[in-house]
Design a protein around this motif. Structure first.
Motif, PDB file in Angstrom:
ATOM      1  N   LYS A  54      -8.985   8.026  -0.627  1.00  0.00           N
ATOM      2  CA  LYS A  54      -7.819   7.663  -0.547  1.00  0.00           C
ATOM      3  C   LYS A  54      -7.509   6.432  -0.823  1.00  0.00           C
ATOM      4  CE  LYS A  54      -3.932   8.123   2.474  1.00  0.00           C
ATOM      5  NZ  LYS A  54      -3.724   8.907   4.684  1.00  0.00           N
ATOM      6  N   TRP A  55      -8.896   5.446  -0.898  1.00  0.00           N
ATOM      7  CA  TRP A  55      -9.252   3.956  -0.699  1.00  0.00           C
ATOM      8  C   TRP A  55      -8.736   3.923  -1.767  1.00  0.00           C
ATOM      9  CZ3 TRP A  55     -11.910   7.214   2.154  1.00  0.00           C
ATOM     10  CH2 TRP A  55     -13.390   7.234   2.024  1.00  0.00           C
ATOM     11  N   ASP A  56      -9.097   4.620  -3.240  1.00  0.00           N
ATOM     12  CA  ASP A  56      -9.192   3.836  -4.512  1.00  0.00           C
ATOM     13  C   ASP A  56      -8.039   4.570  -5.549  1.00  0.00           C
ATOM     14  OD1 ASP A  56      -9.743   4.199  -6.704  1.00  0.00           O
ATOM     15  OD2 ASP A  56     -11.776   4.502  -6.999  1.00  0.00           O
ATOM     16  N   LYS A  57      -6.765   3.260  -5.744  1.00  0.00           N
ATOM     17  CA  LYS A  57      -5.945   3.451  -5.428  1.00  0.00           C
ATOM     18  C   LYS A  57      -6.094   4.197  -6.760  1.00  0.00           C
ATOM     19  CE  LYS A  57      -4.118  -0.245  -2.657  1.00  0.00           C
ATOM     20  NZ  LYS A  57      -3.003  -1.304  -2.043  1.00  0.00           N
TER      21      LYS A  57
ATOM     22  N   PHE B 165       5.212  19.284  -2.499  1.00  0.00           N
ATOM     23  CA  PHE B 165       4.362  17.110  -2.659  1.00  0.00           C
ATOM     24  C   PHE B 165       3.071  17.606  -1.301  1.00  0.00           C
ATOM     25  CE2 PHE B 165       3.086  13.372  -2.775  1.00  0.00           C
ATOM     26  CZ  PHE B 165       1.900  13.254  -4.109  1.00  0.00           C
TER      27      PHE B 165
ATOM     28  N   GLU C 272      -5.089   0.250   3.526  1.00  0.00           N
ATOM     29  CA  GLU C 272      -4.081  -0.613   4.169  1.00  0.00           C
ATOM     30  C   GLU C 272      -3.442   0.717   4.833  1.00  0.00           C
ATOM     31  OE1 GLU C 272      -3.551  -0.602   1.164  1.00  0.00           O
ATOM     32  OE2 GLU C 272      -3.235  -2.682   0.425  1.00  0.00           O
ATOM     33  N   ASN C 273      -4.038   1.721   4.529  1.00  0.00           N
ATOM     34  CA  ASN C 273      -2.302   3.047   4.957  1.00  0.00           C
ATOM     35  C   ASN C 273      -3.374   4.144   4.721  1.00  0.00           C
ATOM     36  OD1 ASN C 273       0.487   1.357   5.043  1.00  0.00           O
ATOM     37  ND2 ASN C 273      -0.319   1.620   3.454  1.00  0.00           N
ATOM     38  N   ILE C 274      -4.726   3.574   5.689  1.00  0.00           N
ATOM     39  CA  ILE C 274      -5.461   5.070   5.593  1.00  0.00           C
ATOM     40  C   ILE C 274      -5.066   6.189   6.618  1.00  0.00           C
ATOM     41  CG2 ILE C 274      -7.377   4.328   6.993  1.00  0.00           C
ATOM     42  CD1 ILE C 274      -8.166   5.446   3.662  1.00  0.00           C
ATOM     43  N   ASP C 275      -4.500   5.585   7.283  1.00  0.00           N
ATOM     44  CA  ASP C 275      -4.770   6.261   8.768  1.00  0.00           C
ATOM     45  C   ASP C 275      -2.022   7.120   9.022  1.00  0.00           C
ATOM     46  OD1 ASP C 275      -6.645   6.124  10.191  1.00  0.00           O
ATOM     47  OD2 ASP C 275      -6.389   4.705  11.051  1.00  0.00           O
ATOM     48  N   TYR C 276      -2.116   6.816   7.811  1.00  0.00           N
ATOM     49  CA  TYR C 276      -0.544   6.579   7.882  1.00  0.00           C
ATOM     50  C   TYR C 276      -0.485   7.930   6.853  1.00  0.00           C
ATOM     51  CZ  TYR C 276       4.756   5.866   7.058  1.00  0.00           C
ATOM     52  OH  TYR C 276       5.868   5.848   7.354  1.00  0.00           O
TER      53      TYR C 276
ATOM     54  N   TYR D 227      -6.189   7.470  -6.323  1.00  0.00           N
ATOM     55  CA  TYR D 227      -5.391   8.559  -6.222  1.00  0.00           C
ATOM     56  C   TYR D 227      -4.138   8.133  -6.801  1.00  0.00           C
ATOM     57  CZ  TYR D 227      -3.473   9.478  -1.755  1.00  0.00           C
ATOM     58  OH  TYR D 227      -2.678   9.951  -0.069  1.00  0.00           O
ATOM     59  N   ARG D 228      -3.833   7.695  -6.655  1.00  0.00           N
ATOM     60  CA  ARG D 228      -2.694   8.222  -7.864  1.00  0.00           C
ATOM     61  C   ARG D 228      -2.834   9.042  -9.257  1.00  0.00           C
ATOM     62  NH1 ARG D 228      -0.739   2.128  -8.475  1.00  0.00           N
ATOM     63  NH2 ARG D 228      -0.068   1.373  -6.582  1.00  0.00           N
TER      64      ARG D 228
ATOM     65  N   VAL E 261       4.055   7.347  -0.798  1.00  0.00           N
ATOM     66  CA  VAL E 261       2.988   8.163  -0.707  1.00  0.00           C
ATOM     67  C   VAL E 261       2.357   6.816  -0.445  1.00  0.00           C
ATOM     68  CG1 VAL E 261       1.244   9.616  -1.813  1.00  0.00           C
ATOM     69  CG2 VAL E 261       3.363   9.621  -3.160  1.00  0.00           C
ATOM     70  N   PRO E 262       1.655   7.125   0.966  1.00  0.00           N
ATOM     71  CA  PRO E 262       0.326   5.819   1.154  1.00  0.00           C
ATOM     72  C   PRO E 262      -0.536   5.721   0.258  1.00  0.00           C
ATOM     73  CG  PRO E 262       0.843   7.274   2.881  1.00  0.00           C
ATOM     74  CD  PRO E 262       1.972   8.022   1.832  1.00  0.00           C
ATOM     75  N   GLU E 263      -1.126   4.272   0.386  1.00  0.00           N
ATOM     76  CA  GLU E 263      -2.757   4.570  -0.673  1.00  0.00           C
ATOM     77  C   GLU E 263      -3.456   3.139  -0.484  1.00  0.00           C
ATOM     78  OE1 GLU E 263      -0.687   3.133  -4.521  1.00  0.00           O
ATOM     79  OE2 GLU E 263      -0.583   5.328  -5.887  1.00  0.00           O
ATOM     80  N   GLY E 264      -4.209   3.447  -0.771  1.00  0.00           N
ATOM     81  CA  GLY E 264      -5.727   2.530  -0.202  1.00  0.00           C
ATOM     82  C   GLY E 264      -5.379   2.027   1.418  1.00  0.00           C
TER      83      GLY E 264
ATOM     84  N   GLY F  42       2.641   3.726  -2.751  1.00  0.00           N
ATOM     85  CA  GLY F  42       3.212   4.210  -4.020  1.00  0.00           C
ATOM     86  C   GLY F  42       4.204   4.684  -4.311  1.00  0.00           C
TER      87      GLY F  42
ATOM     88  N   GLY G  85       1.282  -1.083  -0.118  1.00  0.00           N
ATOM     89  CA  GLY G  85      -0.013  -0.027  -0.075  1.00  0.00           C
ATOM     90  C   GLY G  85       0.623   1.699   0.142  1.00  0.00           C
TER      91      GLY G  85
ATOM     92  N   ILE H 164       4.738  11.370   3.873  1.00  0.00           N
ATOM     93  CA  ILE H 164       4.850  10.411   2.984  1.00  0.00           C
ATOM     94  C   ILE H 164       6.972  10.406   3.329  1.00  0.00           C
ATOM     95  CG2 ILE H 164       3.013  11.639   1.349  1.00  0.00           C
ATOM     96  CD1 ILE H 164       5.402  13.639   0.278  1.00  0.00           C
TER      97      ILE H 164
END
Lengths: 88, 329
Positions: free
Chosen positions: B250-253, B239, A24-28, B256-257, A19-22, A8, A6, A31
């Motif tokens: 945020k949860w849609d990768k 950034f 798994e890392n919603i609270d992280y 979000y990308r 960068v935290p994604e998804g 990228g 999670g 960067i």
């Protein structure tokens, strides 16, 4: 060892950034800025189970560095990654 | 009745037969409305159809549950659909619900209660759909207050309550030739290699719903301090500074990308700064002077009274001729 899912890896104006994604890392909320070597290791290790020796092999394959120096650097980097919540 | 709006060059469709609702929405959306025949060429970003009450999705997984102004918002999804439910803050009773496709392109909603609640819910659904559906269209809905001056716009970012609007108000009062473009939720897009900020129907507590656009001069994060100075950030800090100020899922990768790609473009085109300042006149003077005298200040360097004192406190700006075209398309 394993890198956490999670994150990228992206290029921001020539700098490598994790960068935290998804979910798994919603609270992280941070960067992470990686230097070129760390980004190279990350790209080659993500999604794999690995040991420090695998990191050393990767480094020695790409860079002109003695194995003992590489081992020290990899140990230090692995420690940092664990502290930053990027690896377990 | 169907209404067509163009917001940040993107086409949204409002579909409701609730006359009272349309009247309530008019002050916000009328500046952005167009005749259907004038916008047939513009692809539709999303349409929101107001319908009778429908059943909630079976087996929807809750992705996020958060406080949304005066209500609770529950975001849930299945493999193919997204569902957003608004609940009464106190009783947790459902007051409105929206279901849409995963790309946020087609949506339906039901509303209940008084006209104030219906308007609040429908407007919120439109804003969320816009924020989410535009993420992969090189467009970002920012949480910022924006002033424009001499053809350049400055976006002030900060956590709620820190003083974005206060800082804009100080510019309007003390910096000649300024106008307010939006006070809470402007859209920022990359268009032909330029970074453009757009007024929207969403502007917080200030009724500033302007169909205007302006090239962005800088993004400025406001921090409270006893003295005033401006510091330009390097690319990675820039950034990190912009990311939390953009709305999105945020949860849609994939989305979000795409959002990250757009932020990367912004950072490579426009300065991003930290402003440390008081909530008084000198804040606007130091900020506007520093930004105006930007040439020669490199990334990572400070500028202002604390670091590299270039201009004294309370410097009076010479009156500038009014620029008629500053924020208009």
């Amino acid at each position: 060892m394993q890198l956490k899912d999670g994150f990228g890896l992206r290029d921001v104006c020539g700098e490598k950034v994790l960068v935290p994604e998804g979910l798994e890392n919603i609270d992280y909320s941070r960067i992470i800025n990686l230097n070129e070597t760390a980004a190279y290791l990350w790209e080659n290790l993500v999604g794999k189970e690995f040991e420090i020796e695998d990191m050393v092999d990767l480094l020695c394959k790409e860079y002109d560095v003695p194995a003992d120096v590489a081992l020290n650097d990899c140990n230090a980097l692995a420690k940092k990654w664990i502290e930053a919540g990027l690896a377990k | 009745m169907i209404k067509h709006c163009i917001i940040a060059d993107l086409h949204i469709v409002i579909d409701t037969d609730d006359r009272e609702l349309l009247n309530a929405l008019a002050p916000r959306y009328a500046p952005f409305c167009h005749r259907a025949s004038d916008v047939t060429e513009v692809p539709v970003l999303f349409a929101l159809h107001h319908t009778e009450r429908f059943e909630p999705l079976a087996n929807a997984k809750v992705m996020s549950d958060f406080e949304c102004q005066e209500s609770w918002c529950i975001y849930s999804e299945t493999d193919t659909m997204v569902q957003i439910t608004l609940q009464d803050f106190h009783t947790r009773e459902d007051i409105a619900q929206m279901q849409c496709s995963k790309d946020f392109g087609e949506a339906r909603c039901w509303l209940s209660r008084s006209i104030n609640v219906r308007e609040y819910c429908y407007n919120n659904f439109l804003m969320m759909l816009f924020a989410f559906a535009s993420m992969d269209k090189q467009t970002l809905l920012f949480h910022a207050s924006v002033v424009a001056r001499e053809g350049k716009a400055y976006l002030f970012l900060a956590k709620s309550g820190t003083g974005k609007s206060t800082h804009s108000t100080l510019w309007l009062k003390h910096v000649p030739g300024c106008e307010l473009l939006n006070d809470d939720n402007p859209a920022v897009g990359v268009r032909d290699g330029k970074v453009i900020v757009y007024g929207t129907p969403w502007s917080g507590k200030t009724a500033c719903y302007r169909d205007v656009r302006c090239e962005v001069g800088a993004f400025v994060r406001i921090n409270r301090e006893k003295t005033c100075y401006l510091k330009r950030l390097v690319s990675v800090q820039s950034f990190a500074c912009l990311l939390p100020s953009c709305s999105g899922v945020k949860w849609d990768k994939r989305l979000y990308r795409a959002q990250g790609d757009t932020i990367t473009m912004l950072v490579s085109c426009v300065p991003v700064c930290e402003m440390y300042c008081t909530p008084y006149r000198e804040a606007a003077v130091v900020c506007s002077t520093s930004l105006g005298a930007w040439d020669g200040v490199s990334e990572g360097e400070g500028f202002g009274v604390n670091e590299r004192s270039m201009k004294p406190y309370g410097v009076t700006l010479p009156p500038e001729p009014q620029d008629q075209s500053s924020a208009n398309a």
